[in-house]
Design a protein around this motif. Structure first.
Motif, PDB file in Angstrom:
ATOM      1  N   THR A 215     -32.362  35.234  43.205  1.00 32.33           N
ATOM      2  CA  THR A 215     -30.979  34.569  43.362  1.00 32.33           C
ATOM      3  C   THR A 215     -30.849  33.476  42.813  1.00 32.33           C
ATOM      4  OG1 THR A 215     -30.646  35.990  45.285  1.00 32.33           O
ATOM      5  CG2 THR A 215     -29.090  34.100  44.855  1.00 32.33           C
ATOM      6  N   PHE A 216     -31.682  32.360  43.251  1.00 31.09           N
ATOM      7  CA  PHE A 216     -31.622  31.107  42.658  1.00 31.09           C
ATOM      8  C   PHE A 216     -32.082  30.836  41.228  1.00 31.09           C
ATOM      9  CE2 PHE A 216     -31.409  30.126  47.330  1.00 31.09           C
ATOM     10  CZ  PHE A 216     -30.633  29.068  47.281  1.00 31.09           C
ATOM     11  N   LEU A 217     -33.146  31.660  41.039  1.00 32.75           N
ATOM     12  CA  LEU A 217     -33.552  31.503  39.407  1.00 32.75           C
ATOM     13  C   LEU A 217     -32.653  32.154  38.446  1.00 32.75           C
ATOM     14  CD1 LEU A 217     -35.847  31.043  37.536  1.00 32.75           C
ATOM     15  CD2 LEU A 217     -36.782  33.239  37.797  1.00 32.75           C
ATOM     16  N   ALA A 218     -32.033  33.218  38.869  1.00 34.37           N
ATOM     17  CA  ALA A 218     -31.017  33.920  37.685  1.00 34.37           C
ATOM     18  C   ALA A 218     -29.700  32.818  37.813  1.00 34.37           C
ATOM     19  CB  ALA A 218     -30.598  35.281  38.611  1.00 34.37           C
ATOM     20  N   LEU A 219     -29.436  32.280  38.812  1.00 34.44           N
ATOM     21  CA  LEU A 219     -28.251  30.973  38.669  1.00 34.44           C
ATOM     22  C   LEU A 219     -28.853  30.041  37.678  1.00 34.44           C
ATOM     23  CD1 LEU A 219     -26.604  31.370  42.150  1.00 34.44           C
ATOM     24  CD2 LEU A 219     -25.547  32.540  39.826  1.00 34.44           C
ATOM     25  N   GLY A 220     -30.088  29.512  38.166  1.00 33.09           N
ATOM     26  CA  GLY A 220     -30.690  28.377  37.705  1.00 33.09           C
ATOM     27  C   GLY A 220     -31.094  28.300  36.051  1.00 33.09           C
ATOM     28  N   LEU A 221     -31.095  29.532  35.667  1.00 33.72           N
ATOM     29  CA  LEU A 221     -31.665  29.622  34.272  1.00 33.72           C
ATOM     30  C   LEU A 221     -30.379  29.586  33.109  1.00 33.72           C
ATOM     31  CD1 LEU A 221     -33.747  32.993  34.288  1.00 33.72           C
ATOM     32  CD2 LEU A 221     -34.578  30.898  33.711  1.00 33.72           C
ATOM     33  N   PHE A 222     -29.105  29.336  34.012  1.00 33.71           N
ATOM     34  CA  PHE A 222     -27.945  29.107  32.976  1.00 33.71           C
ATOM     35  C   PHE A 222     -27.969  27.674  32.793  1.00 33.71           C
ATOM     36  CE2 PHE A 222     -26.455  33.105  34.993  1.00 33.71           C
ATOM     37  CZ  PHE A 222     -25.860  33.749  34.026  1.00 33.71           C
ATOM     38  N   LEU A 223     -28.960  26.844  33.577  1.00 33.67           N
ATOM     39  CA  LEU A 223     -28.918  25.423  33.100  1.00 33.67           C
ATOM     40  C   LEU A 223     -30.230  25.053  32.318  1.00 33.67           C
ATOM     41  CD1 LEU A 223     -27.937  24.145  36.704  1.00 33.67           C
ATOM     42  CD2 LEU A 223     -26.452  24.525  34.721  1.00 33.67           C
ATOM     43  N   VAL A 224     -30.840  26.152  31.950  1.00 29.75           N
ATOM     44  CA  VAL A 224     -32.273  26.015  31.197  1.00 29.75           C
ATOM     45  C   VAL A 224     -32.106  26.239  29.693  1.00 29.75           C
ATOM     46  CG1 VAL A 224     -34.779  26.673  31.131  1.00 29.75           C
ATOM     47  CG2 VAL A 224     -33.559  26.368  33.457  1.00 29.75           C
ATOM     48  N   PRO A 225     -32.613  25.516  28.922  1.00 29.05           N
ATOM     49  CA  PRO A 225     -32.476  25.979  27.421  1.00 29.05           C
ATOM     50  C   PRO A 225     -33.879  26.820  27.279  1.00 29.05           C
ATOM     51  CG  PRO A 225     -33.465  23.607  27.715  1.00 29.05           C
ATOM     52  CD  PRO A 225     -32.870  23.982  29.111  1.00 29.05           C
ATOM     53  N   GLU A 226     -33.495  27.298  26.102  1.00 28.87           N
ATOM     54  CA  GLU A 226     -34.697  28.223  25.520  1.00 28.87           C
ATOM     55  C   GLU A 226     -35.734  27.533  24.910  1.00 28.87           C
ATOM     56  OE1 GLU A 226     -36.989  30.626  25.668  1.00 28.87           O
ATOM     57  OE2 GLU A 226     -35.408  32.198  25.534  1.00 28.87           O
ATOM     58  N   SER A 227     -37.060  28.050  24.810  1.00 29.52           N
ATOM     59  CA  SER A 227     -38.105  27.225  24.519  1.00 29.52           C
ATOM     60  C   SER A 227     -37.855  26.534  23.036  1.00 29.52           C
ATOM     61  CB  SER A 227     -39.312  27.907  24.353  1.00 29.52           C
ATOM     62  OG  SER A 227     -40.436  27.505  23.635  1.00 29.52           O
ATOM     63  N   PRO A 228     -38.001  25.187  22.963  1.00 30.17           N
ATOM     64  CA  PRO A 228     -37.806  24.970  21.499  1.00 30.17           C
ATOM     65  C   PRO A 228     -38.995  25.438  20.681  1.00 30.17           C
ATOM     66  CG  PRO A 228     -37.946  22.994  23.020  1.00 30.17           C
ATOM     67  CD  PRO A 228     -38.058  24.154  23.819  1.00 30.17           C
ATOM     68  N   ARG A 229     -40.220  25.515  20.833  1.00 31.52           N
ATOM     69  CA  ARG A 229     -41.227  26.219  20.250  1.00 31.52           C
ATOM     70  C   ARG A 229     -40.763  27.514  19.653  1.00 31.52           C
ATOM     71  NH1 ARG A 229     -45.746  23.679  19.847  1.00 31.52           N
ATOM     72  NH2 ARG A 229     -45.903  21.318  20.654  1.00 31.52           N
ATOM     73  N   TYR A 230     -40.323  28.463  20.630  1.00 30.99           N
ATOM     74  CA  TYR A 230     -39.793  29.599  20.409  1.00 30.99           C
ATOM     75  C   TYR A 230     -39.012  29.719  19.354  1.00 30.99           C
ATOM     76  CZ  TYR A 230     -37.903  34.317  21.168  1.00 30.99           C
ATOM     77  OH  TYR A 230     -37.279  35.393  20.567  1.00 30.99           O
ATOM     78  N   LEU A 231     -37.853  29.096  19.517  1.00 33.36           N
ATOM     79  CA  LEU A 231     -36.797  28.867  18.609  1.00 33.36           C
ATOM     80  C   LEU A 231     -37.229  28.454  17.100  1.00 33.36           C
ATOM     81  CD1 LEU A 231     -34.224  27.314  20.900  1.00 33.36           C
ATOM     82  CD2 LEU A 231     -34.053  29.795  19.968  1.00 33.36           C
ATOM     83  N   LEU A 232     -38.066  27.611  17.169  1.00 34.36           N
ATOM     84  CA  LEU A 232     -38.581  27.157  15.983  1.00 34.36           C
ATOM     85  C   LEU A 232     -39.563  28.158  15.211  1.00 34.36           C
ATOM     86  CD1 LEU A 232     -38.375  24.472  14.247  1.00 34.36           C
ATOM     87  CD2 LEU A 232     -40.604  23.664  15.275  1.00 34.36           C
ATOM     88  N   TYR A 233     -40.171  28.831  15.830  1.00 36.73           N
ATOM     89  CA  TYR A 233     -40.850  29.987  15.315  1.00 36.73           C
ATOM     90  C   TYR A 233     -40.151  31.089  14.921  1.00 36.73           C
ATOM     91  CZ  TYR A 233     -45.930  28.924  16.139  1.00 36.73           C
ATOM     92  OH  TYR A 233     -47.098  28.085  16.027  1.00 36.73           O
ATOM     93  N   LYS A 234     -39.065  31.168  15.470  1.00 34.04           N
ATOM     94  CA  LYS A 234     -38.052  32.256  15.099  1.00 34.04           C
ATOM     95  C   LYS A 234     -37.194  31.724  13.677  1.00 34.04           C
ATOM     96  CE  LYS A 234     -38.608  35.950  17.624  1.00 34.04           C
ATOM     97  NZ  LYS A 234     -38.774  37.247  16.842  1.00 34.04           N
TER      98      LYS A 234
END
Length: 543
Positions: A215-234
């Protein structure tokens, strides 16, 4: 006089936003503590045993967990969880490559909720098995991706391994242990409150706590950015930069932020040039093989330390040793609180006193001695009150020692060992190996401790004392010191095939190269950053 370039260290308060993001992601690990406390205690609850076991006046609780084939149900409800986690961790690398960290965590939340509903609503053992397996699948993703994010995303390359600054990375990744122990304390407190009930609610209420995390994690993830390194690799450069800004922008000056960004981009470009592919087989090629084996070995020492035996069977084990059900539950709560104190003590040591390698070796010695003390007391004074008290005391000391040392340091160290481009593959498969070893421990332990089988009781700890000695040898011979190093520096050290002895003092060049590149783009940046330190030691470490 040698000029050494290093990025300035910033305080936890300066990195409070990154710390908060890492803490949100790390809450995933709380599930591990909640479930361990619940399932380890349910096996001693009369209310649970009345539904899934049978009456046996000879047992301290008045019930036994299974007739006919002693231990089968007991082994499966513990081992199926780790089997599910093994399977999901095994595919974590492929999943992360295509979908990223956040999607994996959201999927885990959904699976977690489904598994909890199954376990709470059924009285059928087969359904319980299915629920445990599904919960294991969810837990595998929760543990794998929360630790990858924490070391690799929250404080990009320097700060939970991917996300945390280098000098704070151990503290942020150690949030894993922090949340595990918070979960264990809550789980132990709840099971202690419901242990005397004789209805289904005695075990349904503790199982209901497993809804907290999804419950708390699913809601909290809306405030969390995706990994910068993952995005850079993509190839999503702008998105990666914005993600890094969200994580680190408030704690750095604009010039320092630019340096960190340039260093990250440069490190990833160099990795891509060094290897044209990103796949599981790359983990076993060239210098990556050494890094993979180190990651595997460090994660395996969690099981080698005997932690899974203590976590899964401590309450049941104390009852078999002669404690009353009420006393066993009280001591279980006490031990989880000591574990929480140990986590915070270990985080302080890693931040201010010791390196990773020293922490791990200290833990192996302390854990081995507590296991040896437990076994020797059962040998020389079997069945006496003194032996029983020794079991209680050494179990408590073990909980503190493990959480302060090996439990705190293994994930930060293991995630630092592997390269950025292969981290999801390497860490995922390493955690999968850890879960397999945990499953093996959970499946075999009842044969050693149960009165119907070998009936070793606390003498079983001899095996774990020897296992901790093996861990000590491994830490000393194989594990290099990575404290204070950025992930890019660690990549450079492994690429240069630096030995364990020279790892701590070997000078790296990537920060200086990134600074020169930044200076080319923006003349005067080096003066603004004021991060050149002059010292007399030519082998000075940038950590």
């Amino acid at each position: 006089m040698t000029s050494v370039t290093k990025i300035p260290e910033t305080s936890l308060w300066a990195n409070r936003k990154c710390l908060a993001i890492c803490a949100i992601v790390a809450i995933a690990n709380m599930q591990y503590g909640l479930d361990s406390a619940a399932i380890g205690s349910l096996q001693a609850m009369p209310g649970f045993l009345e539904v899934f076991g049978y009456k046996d006046p000879s047992q301290p609780a008045g019930y036994a967990i299974e007739a006919g084939h002693p231990g089968t149900f007991q082994r499966l409800i513990g081992s199926l969880l780790t089997l599910g986690a093994f399977l999901s961790s095994l595919v974590a690398g492929a999943f992360a490559h295509f979908f990223g960290r956040k999607v994996a965590l959201w999927l885990a939340c959904v699976l977690n909720a489904i598994a909890c509903i199954i376990q709470i609503s059924t009285t059928d053992k087969v359904a319980v098995y299915i629920g445990r397996l599904v919960l294991g699948l969810a837990n595998g993703f929760l543990v794998t991706f929360s630790n990858i994010y924490g070391t690799y995303e929250c404080v990009v390359k320097r700060d939970t391994a991917e996300a945390a600054p280098a000098h704070l990375r151990a503290v942020m990744v150690a949030l894993f242990s922090e949340w595990v122990n918070i979960g264990s304390i809550i789980g132990a407190a709840v099971t202690n409150a419901t242990k005397s009930r004789l209805d289904k609610a005695s075990y349904q209420i503790p199982l209901g706590t497993l809804f907290i995390v999804p419950t708390f994690l699913a809601l909290g993830l809306f405030l969390v950015p995706e990994s910068p390194r993952y995005l850079l690799y993509k190839g999503k450069t702008e998105a990666a930069r914005e993600s890094l800004k969200a994580l680190r922008g408030d704690s750095l000056t604009s010039e320092a932020f630019e340096l960190e960004w340039v260093e990250m981009v440069k490190g990833i470009e160099e990795e891509k040039q060094a290897a044209g592919t990103i796949g599981p087989l790359d983990m076993f090629k060239g210098t990556e093989l050494r890094r993979t084996l180190l990651c595997y070995g460090i994660i395996a020492t969690q099981t080698g330390a005997g932690s899974w035996f203590i976590i899964s069977y401590s309450t049941y084990f104390m009852i078999v040793a002669g404690l009353s059900v009420d006393d066993a539950f009280k001591f279980s709560v006490m031990n989880t609180c000591l574990g929480f104190i140990g986590v915070n003590f270990g985080m302080y040591l890693m931040r201010h006193v010791m390196g990773r390698r020293t922490i791990l070796m200290t833990g192996a010695v302390a854990q081995g001695l507590t296991m040896l003390g437990m076994a020797v007391s059962a040998t020389v004074a079997y069945g006496t009150l003194s032996a029983r008290n020794c079991v209680i005391a050494f179990t408590a000391l073990y909980q503190f020692s493990y959480n302060a040392f090996v439990g705190d340091a293994t994930y930060p160290t293991a995630t630092e060992m592997v390269s950025t481009r292969l981290r999801s593959w390497s860490v995922g498969s390493a955690i999968s190996l850890g879960y397999f070893l945990a499953w093996l421990t959970g499946f075999c332990s009842p044969y050693f401790i149960n009165p119907e089988d070998l009936n070793w009781g606390a003498k079983y700890a001899y095996i774990w004392a020897g296992s901790n000695l093996c861990c000590l040898v491994f830490f000393y011979i194989c594990v290099p010191e990575t404290k204070g190093r950025t992930l890019e520096e660690i990549d450079e050290l492994f690429a240069n095939r630096v030995s364990v002895r020279n790892f701590k003092s070997f000078g790296t060049t990537i920060v200086a190269e990134a600074l020169r590149e930044l200076e080319t783009r923006d003349p005067g940046s080096e003066k603004k950053l004021a991060i050149t330190e002059h010292i007399d030691n030519p082998n000075y470490s940038t950590g």
